[in-house]
Design a protein around this motif. Structure first.
Motif, PDB file in Angstrom:
ATOM      1  N   GLY A 130      -1.824   0.744  -4.949  1.00 57.43           N
ATOM      2  CA  GLY A 130      -3.247   0.871  -4.684  1.00 57.43           C
ATOM      3  C   GLY A 130      -3.543   0.836  -3.205  1.00 57.43           C
ATOM      4  N   TRP A 131      -4.816   0.613  -2.915  1.00 57.89           N
ATOM      5  CA  TRP A 131      -5.316   0.580  -1.550  1.00 57.89           C
ATOM      6  C   TRP A 131      -5.730  -0.839  -1.188  1.00 57.89           C
ATOM      7  CZ3 TRP A 131      -4.647   4.791   1.294  1.00 57.89           C
ATOM      8  CH2 TRP A 131      -4.543   6.024   0.654  1.00 57.89           C
ATOM      9  N   SER A 132      -5.444  -1.242   0.043  1.00 61.37           N
ATOM     10  CA  SER A 132      -5.794  -2.580   0.512  1.00 61.37           C
ATOM     11  C   SER A 132      -6.569  -2.482   1.819  1.00 61.37           C
ATOM     12  CB  SER A 132      -4.526  -3.406   0.729  1.00 61.37           C
ATOM     13  OG  SER A 132      -4.846  -4.693   1.207  1.00 61.37           O
ATOM     14  N   LEU A 133      -7.551  -3.346   1.932  1.00 65.87           N
ATOM     15  CA  LEU A 133      -8.346  -3.468   3.149  1.00 65.87           C
ATOM     16  C   LEU A 133      -8.293  -4.920   3.577  1.00 65.87           C
ATOM     17  CD1 LEU A 133     -10.379  -2.253   5.211  1.00 65.87           C
ATOM     18  CD2 LEU A 133     -12.194  -2.943   3.630  1.00 65.87           C
ATOM     19  N   PHE A 134      -7.790  -5.157   4.787  1.00 68.62           N
ATOM     20  CA  PHE A 134      -7.707  -6.522   5.288  1.00 68.62           C
ATOM     21  C   PHE A 134      -8.987  -6.852   6.031  1.00 68.62           C
ATOM     22  CE2 PHE A 134      -6.525  -9.880   8.259  1.00 68.62           C
ATOM     23  CZ  PHE A 134      -5.964 -10.782   7.378  1.00 68.62           C
ATOM     24  N   GLY A 135      -9.591  -7.983   5.681  1.00 71.74           N
ATOM     25  CA  GLY A 135     -10.823  -8.418   6.322  1.00 71.74           C
ATOM     26  C   GLY A 135     -10.797  -9.896   6.622  1.00 71.74           C
ATOM     27  N   MET A 136     -11.927 -10.437   6.991  1.00 67.89           N
ATOM     28  CA  MET A 136     -12.030 -11.849   7.372  1.00 67.89           C
ATOM     29  C   MET A 136     -11.662 -12.788   6.235  1.00 67.89           C
ATOM     30  SD  MET A 136     -15.385 -11.844   9.830  1.00 67.89           S
ATOM     31  CE  MET A 136     -15.377 -13.622   9.897  1.00 67.89           C
ATOM     32  N   ASN A 137     -11.892 -12.382   4.993  1.00 69.56           N
ATOM     33  CA  ASN A 137     -11.599 -13.237   3.843  1.00 69.56           C
ATOM     34  C   ASN A 137     -10.289 -12.867   3.168  1.00 69.56           C
ATOM     35  OD1 ASN A 137     -13.974 -14.716   4.135  1.00 69.56           O
ATOM     36  ND2 ASN A 137     -15.148 -13.168   3.023  1.00 69.56           N
ATOM     37  N   GLY A 138      -9.403 -12.176   3.860  1.00 66.37           N
ATOM     38  CA  GLY A 138      -8.131 -11.779   3.279  1.00 66.37           C
ATOM     39  C   GLY A 138      -8.146 -10.312   2.887  1.00 66.37           C
ATOM     40  N   SER A 139      -7.289  -9.964   1.972  1.00 63.21           N
ATOM     41  CA  SER A 139      -7.154  -8.573   1.551  1.00 63.21           C
ATOM     42  C   SER A 139      -7.985  -8.283   0.320  1.00 63.21           C
ATOM     43  CB  SER A 139      -5.694  -8.250   1.242  1.00 63.21           C
ATOM     44  OG  SER A 139      -4.917  -8.339   2.405  1.00 63.21           O
ATOM     45  N   GLU A 140      -8.615  -7.127   0.341  1.00 65.19           N
ATOM     46  CA  GLU A 140      -9.310  -6.604  -0.830  1.00 65.19           C
ATOM     47  C   GLU A 140      -8.446  -5.471  -1.371  1.00 65.19           C
ATOM     48  OE1 GLU A 140     -13.349  -4.075  -1.813  1.00 65.19           O
ATOM     49  OE2 GLU A 140     -13.305  -5.317  -0.002  1.00 65.19           O
ATOM     50  N   TRP A 141      -8.277  -5.427  -2.697  1.00 61.76           N
ATOM     51  CA  TRP A 141      -7.417  -4.417  -3.314  1.00 61.76           C
ATOM     52  C   TRP A 141      -8.216  -3.552  -4.274  1.00 61.76           C
ATOM     53  CZ3 TRP A 141      -2.346  -3.398  -2.226  1.00 61.76           C
ATOM     54  CH2 TRP A 141      -1.677  -4.337  -1.435  1.00 61.76           C
ATOM     55  N   GLN A 142      -7.895  -2.271  -4.285  1.00 64.23           N
ATOM     56  CA  GLN A 142      -8.359  -1.345  -5.313  1.00 64.23           C
ATOM     57  C   GLN A 142      -7.105  -0.720  -5.915  1.00 64.23           C
ATOM     58  OE1 GLN A 142     -11.403   1.434  -4.139  1.00 64.23           O
ATOM     59  NE2 GLN A 142     -12.698  -0.166  -3.290  1.00 64.23           N
ATOM     60  N   TRP A 143      -6.793  -1.127  -7.149  1.00 68.06           N
ATOM     61  CA  TRP A 143      -5.552  -0.714  -7.801  1.00 68.06           C
ATOM     62  C   TRP A 143      -5.705   0.643  -8.468  1.00 68.06           C
ATOM     63  CZ3 TRP A 143      -1.914  -3.345  -5.845  1.00 68.06           C
ATOM     64  CH2 TRP A 143      -2.069  -4.696  -5.543  1.00 68.06           C
ATOM     65  N   ASN A 144      -4.621   1.402  -8.448  1.00 64.17           N
ATOM     66  CA  ASN A 144      -4.568   2.669  -9.173  1.00 64.17           C
ATOM     67  C   ASN A 144      -4.482   2.380 -10.668  1.00 64.17           C
ATOM     68  OD1 ASN A 144      -4.504   4.340  -6.828  1.00 64.17           O
ATOM     69  ND2 ASN A 144      -2.353   3.773  -6.556  1.00 64.17           N
ATOM     70  N   GLN A 145      -4.985   3.293 -11.473  1.00 66.37           N
ATOM     71  CA  GLN A 145      -4.924   3.111 -12.919  1.00 66.37           C
ATOM     72  C   GLN A 145      -3.514   3.311 -13.445  1.00 66.37           C
ATOM     73  OE1 GLN A 145      -7.912   5.300 -15.028  1.00 66.37           O
ATOM     74  NE2 GLN A 145      -9.569   4.398 -13.839  1.00 66.37           N
ATOM     75  N   THR A 146      -2.697   4.049 -12.723  1.00 68.66           N
ATOM     76  CA  THR A 146      -1.331   4.317 -13.132  1.00 68.66           C
ATOM     77  C   THR A 146      -0.457   4.485 -11.895  1.00 68.66           C
ATOM     78  OG1 THR A 146       0.113   5.877 -14.312  1.00 68.66           O
ATOM     79  CG2 THR A 146      -1.891   6.779 -13.343  1.00 68.66           C
ATOM     80  N   LEU A 147       0.847   4.249 -12.045  1.00 67.70           N
ATOM     81  CA  LEU A 147       1.771   4.432 -10.926  1.00 67.70           C
ATOM     82  C   LEU A 147       1.957   5.908 -10.580  1.00 67.70           C
ATOM     83  CD1 LEU A 147       4.630   1.899 -11.780  1.00 67.70           C
ATOM     84  CD2 LEU A 147       2.898   1.680  -9.996  1.00 67.70           C
ATOM     85  N   SER A 148       1.688   6.769 -11.540  1.00 69.99           N
ATOM     86  CA  SER A 148       1.967   8.192 -11.346  1.00 69.99           C
ATOM     87  C   SER A 148       0.847   8.962 -10.654  1.00 69.99           C
ATOM     88  CB  SER A 148       2.284   8.852 -12.689  1.00 69.99           C
ATOM     89  OG  SER A 148       1.166   8.771 -13.543  1.00 69.99           O
ATOM     90  N   ARG A 149      -0.275   8.300 -10.356  1.00 69.64           N
ATOM     91  CA  ARG A 149      -1.376   9.012  -9.706  1.00 69.64           C
ATOM     92  C   ARG A 149      -2.140   8.066  -8.780  1.00 69.64           C
ATOM     93  NH1 ARG A 149      -4.513  13.849 -11.313  1.00 69.64           N
ATOM     94  NH2 ARG A 149      -6.422  13.726 -10.112  1.00 69.64           N
ATOM     95  N   PHE A 150      -2.197   8.443  -7.493  1.00 73.79           N
ATOM     96  CA  PHE A 150      -2.902   7.634  -6.504  1.00 73.79           C
ATOM     97  C   PHE A 150      -4.378   8.012  -6.478  1.00 73.79           C
ATOM     98  CE2 PHE A 150      -0.328   4.842  -3.970  1.00 73.79           C
ATOM     99  CZ  PHE A 150      -1.272   4.150  -3.229  1.00 73.79           C
ATOM    100  N   ALA A 151      -5.236   7.009  -6.465  1.00 73.53           N
ATOM    101  CA  ALA A 151      -6.675   7.239  -6.338  1.00 73.53           C
ATOM    102  C   ALA A 151      -6.987   7.682  -4.907  1.00 73.53           C
ATOM    103  CB  ALA A 151      -7.443   5.962  -6.670  1.00 73.53           C
ATOM    104  N   PRO A 152      -8.111   8.372  -4.704  1.00 75.42           N
ATOM    105  CA  PRO A 152      -8.495   8.764  -3.343  1.00 75.42           C
ATOM    106  C   PRO A 152      -8.680   7.533  -2.451  1.00 75.42           C
ATOM    107  CG  PRO A 152      -9.846   9.896  -4.969  1.00 75.42           C
ATOM    108  CD  PRO A 152      -9.054   8.867  -5.715  1.00 75.42           C
ATOM    109  N   LYS A 153      -8.394   7.711  -1.172  1.00 77.92           N
ATOM    110  CA  LYS A 153      -8.525   6.638  -0.192  1.00 77.92           C
ATOM    111  C   LYS A 153      -9.993   6.226  -0.091  1.00 77.92           C
ATOM    112  CE  LYS A 153      -7.020   5.517   4.491  1.00 77.92           C
ATOM    113  NZ  LYS A 153      -6.294   6.023   5.674  1.00 77.92           N
ATOM    114  N   PRO A 154     -10.299   4.919  -0.279  1.00 77.41           N
ATOM    115  CA  PRO A 154     -11.694   4.467  -0.275  1.00 77.41           C
ATOM    116  C   PRO A 154     -12.378   4.494   1.090  1.00 77.41           C
ATOM    117  CG  PRO A 154     -10.234   2.796  -1.226  1.00 77.41           C
ATOM    118  CD  PRO A 154      -9.376   3.857  -0.654  1.00 77.41           C
ATOM    119  N   GLY A 155     -11.612   4.503   2.170  1.00 78.35           N
ATOM    120  CA  GLY A 155     -12.200   4.486   3.514  1.00 78.35           C
ATOM    121  C   GLY A 155     -11.113   4.553   4.572  1.00 78.35           C
TER     122      GLY A 155
END
Length: 191
Positions: free
Chosen positions: A63-88
């Protein structure tokens, strides 16, 4: 009674494994090494990766991770075989893999960044040859440099599947499998 508040950081239960391409500025980890952090303690576990650890690929996530002041935020892919679009723009590709470090020891390798993601992506080609429902015992055989088109580079762990093994008991069950670990130097907990 203790007051607990979840800030929504999205992280899993530790202890946590980290890959250190360039080491840590505070000197707690050398370049080209793996460490495990449990609470305030960080220990080097590179030798365990060189001897062989088991990746729980059935419970692996990307998935995608964004590191911020409160640690990492994650947006996980629904499956290993397909990456979701980059959130930012500041989001980085990452992985989450439960890892058996020995017969009874587990930790979670949940990390974003090019060095980690390229190493796992390179290993993924070998995972296509899975033997039934067995899990890969993965060994770190060295490192390799990865140069980027826009300049810069990183160092990645070079992995190989040493063999396919039955699921270790420590990877079965609940969140309790991510138990407190301490490296006592005794090799009796190897697979």
């Amino acid at each position: 009674m203790m007051f607990e508040f979840d800030e929504g950081g999205g992280g899993g239960k530790g202890p946590f494994i980290s890959w250190h391409a360039n080491g840590r500025k505070d000197g707690e980890a050398e370049a080209k090494s793996f460490s495990m952090k449990d609470g305030d303690e960080r220990i080097d576990i590179t030798d365990k990766f060189k001897k062989g650890v088991v990746f729980d690929i059935d419970n692996m996530k990307t998935g995608w991770s964004l590191f911020g002041m409160n640690g990492s935020e994650w947006q996980w892919n629904q499956t290993l075989s397909r990456f979701a679009p980059k959130p930012g723009d500041d989001w980085k590709k990452g992985v989450s893999i439960p890892v058996a470090l020995g017969k009874e020891d587990t930790a979670l390798w949940q990390q974003a960044g090019s060095g980690t993601f390229i190493a796992v992506s390179t290993l993924a080609k070998a995972l296509k040859d899975r033997d039934g429902d067995k899990l890969p015992m993965v060994k770190m055989t060295g490192t390799f440099n990865q140069d980027f088109n826009g300049g810069g580079s990183t160092v990645c762990a070079q992995f190989e599947v040493a063999k396919w093994v039955d699921r270790p008991d420590c990877l079965n069950g609940s969140d309790d499998s991510m138990a407190d670990l301490a490296d006592d130097g005794d090799d009796d907990d190897e697979f």
